[in-house]
Design a protein around this motif. Structure first.
Motif, PDB file in Angstrom:
ATOM      1  N   PRO A  93     -64.098 -15.821  17.809  1.00 30.55           N
ATOM      2  CA  PRO A  93     -63.148 -16.660  18.545  1.00 30.55           C
ATOM      3  C   PRO A  93     -63.746 -17.986  18.989  1.00 30.55           C
ATOM      4  O   PRO A  93     -63.083 -19.035  18.935  1.00 30.55           O
ATOM      5  CB  PRO A  93     -62.768 -15.784  19.746  1.00 30.55           C
ATOM      6  N   GLU A  94     -65.024 -17.974  19.394  1.00 29.79           N
ATOM      7  CA  GLU A  94     -65.678 -19.216  19.817  1.00 29.79           C
ATOM      8  C   GLU A  94     -65.817 -20.181  18.643  1.00 29.79           C
ATOM      9  O   GLU A  94     -65.594 -21.394  18.776  1.00 29.79           O
ATOM     10  CB  GLU A  94     -67.051 -18.921  20.429  1.00 29.79           C
ATOM     11  N   ARG A 100     -63.963 -20.235  15.955  1.00 26.29           N
ATOM     12  CA  ARG A 100     -62.621 -20.726  15.612  1.00 26.29           C
ATOM     13  C   ARG A 100     -62.237 -21.910  16.486  1.00 26.29           C
ATOM     14  O   ARG A 100     -61.685 -22.900  16.007  1.00 26.29           O
ATOM     15  CB  ARG A 100     -61.586 -19.608  15.764  1.00 26.29           C
ATOM     16  N   GLU A 101     -62.517 -21.814  17.781  1.00 27.36           N
ATOM     17  CA  GLU A 101     -62.183 -22.911  18.685  1.00 27.36           C
ATOM     18  C   GLU A 101     -62.959 -24.171  18.325  1.00 27.36           C
ATOM     19  O   GLU A 101     -62.421 -25.286  18.356  1.00 27.36           O
ATOM     20  CB  GLU A 101     -62.440 -22.512  20.143  1.00 27.36           C
ATOM     21  N   ARG A 102     -64.242 -24.018  17.968  1.00 22.84           N
ATOM     22  CA  ARG A 102     -65.050 -25.168  17.541  1.00 22.84           C
ATOM     23  C   ARG A 102     -64.445 -25.798  16.286  1.00 22.84           C
ATOM     24  O   ARG A 102     -64.341 -27.023  16.164  1.00 22.84           O
ATOM     25  CB  ARG A 102     -66.497 -24.758  17.288  1.00 22.84           C
ATOM     26  N   LEU A 131     -61.344 -25.614  15.174  1.00 22.71           N
ATOM     27  CA  LEU A 131     -60.053 -26.240  15.452  1.00 22.71           C
ATOM     28  C   LEU A 131     -60.225 -27.569  16.169  1.00 22.71           C
ATOM     29  O   LEU A 131     -59.477 -28.523  15.921  1.00 22.71           O
ATOM     30  CB  LEU A 131     -59.165 -25.296  16.268  1.00 22.71           C
ATOM     31  N   SER A 132     -61.219 -27.658  17.044  1.00 18.21           N
ATOM     32  CA  SER A 132     -61.508 -28.926  17.705  1.00 18.21           C
ATOM     33  C   SER A 132     -61.925 -29.975  16.675  1.00 18.21           C
ATOM     34  O   SER A 132     -61.473 -31.125  16.712  1.00 18.21           O
ATOM     35  CB  SER A 132     -62.609 -28.725  18.755  1.00 18.21           C
TER      36      SER A 132
END
Length: 198
Positions: free
Chosen positions: A151-152, A154-156, A158-159
């Motif tokens: 999840p971490e 993925r957030e990176r 997407l940013s």
């Protein structure tokens, strides 16, 4: 039988750079390009990240240690390189690209945004194509559905994708990857690839 082949003696036989956000399907488009246009030379990138399941050294990437990657940078043997998602480096070995272009063969590079910008500085006559998702929601769905990142991570990613999407105006052409076959058709047309019936 119908084969898709590049017209090597056309003015379109030059370097094409494909870029776009994470999970947009660049690898899938590249595989379709390899299947349909085997005479187009597709560069293999080097990376410091570990191989994913099923990836082979020299086929999907050249998997290098950080030390070896640094040696190639210092020797001027990287056409471009970048730190991606804040963790791993990716780059394009210079010599094979220049060799194939000198031979008049169409060359295809799949790069992140930073790498594409470096190639624009080094080879401004290249053709730059941005592969875009049909929508932001579809991009998120593809990334989550891949299931290869935490999840971490993925957030990176997407940013980073938001920044990459904001750079679309830097490119010569935009191809929307709403359908792999249609998007590949459009890309091959941009590259000057023609149909040959045997």
């Amino acid at each position: 039988m119908t084969d898709v082949v590049p017209s090597l003696d056309s003015p379109h036989a030059r370097l094409t750079v494909l870029s776009g956000p994470t999970a947009v399907g660049k690898g899938t488009i590249m595989a379709e390009m390899r299947r349909r246009a085997p005479d187009v030379w597709i560069s293999v990138s080097a990376t410091t990240r570990a191989p994913r399941p099923g990836e082979l050294d020299g086929v999907h990437y050249y998997f290098l240690t950080p030390e070896r990657f640094d040696e190639l940078i210092r020797a001027g043997q990287m056409l471009e390189w970048a730190l991606v998602h804040g963790s791993n480096r990716y780059g394009t070995p210079r010599e094979p690209v220049e060799r194939e272009l000198a031979a008049g063969r169409p060359v295809f590079l799949e790069l992140d945004l930073q790498g594409a910008r470096q190639v624009r500085e080094a080879m401004p006559d290249a053709r730059f194509v941005f592969l875009a998702p049909p929508s932001w929601e579809e991009l998120v769905r593809r990334l989550v559905g891949r299931g290869t990142e935490t999840p971490e991570e993925r957030e990176r990613r997407l940013s980073t994708a938001r920044e990459e999407l904001a750079a679309v105006d830097e490119f010569d052409h935009v191809v929307v990857n709403d359908d792999v076959e249609r998007a590949t058709d459009e890309l091959l047309t941009l590259m000057g690839v023609t149909e040959r019936v045997d």
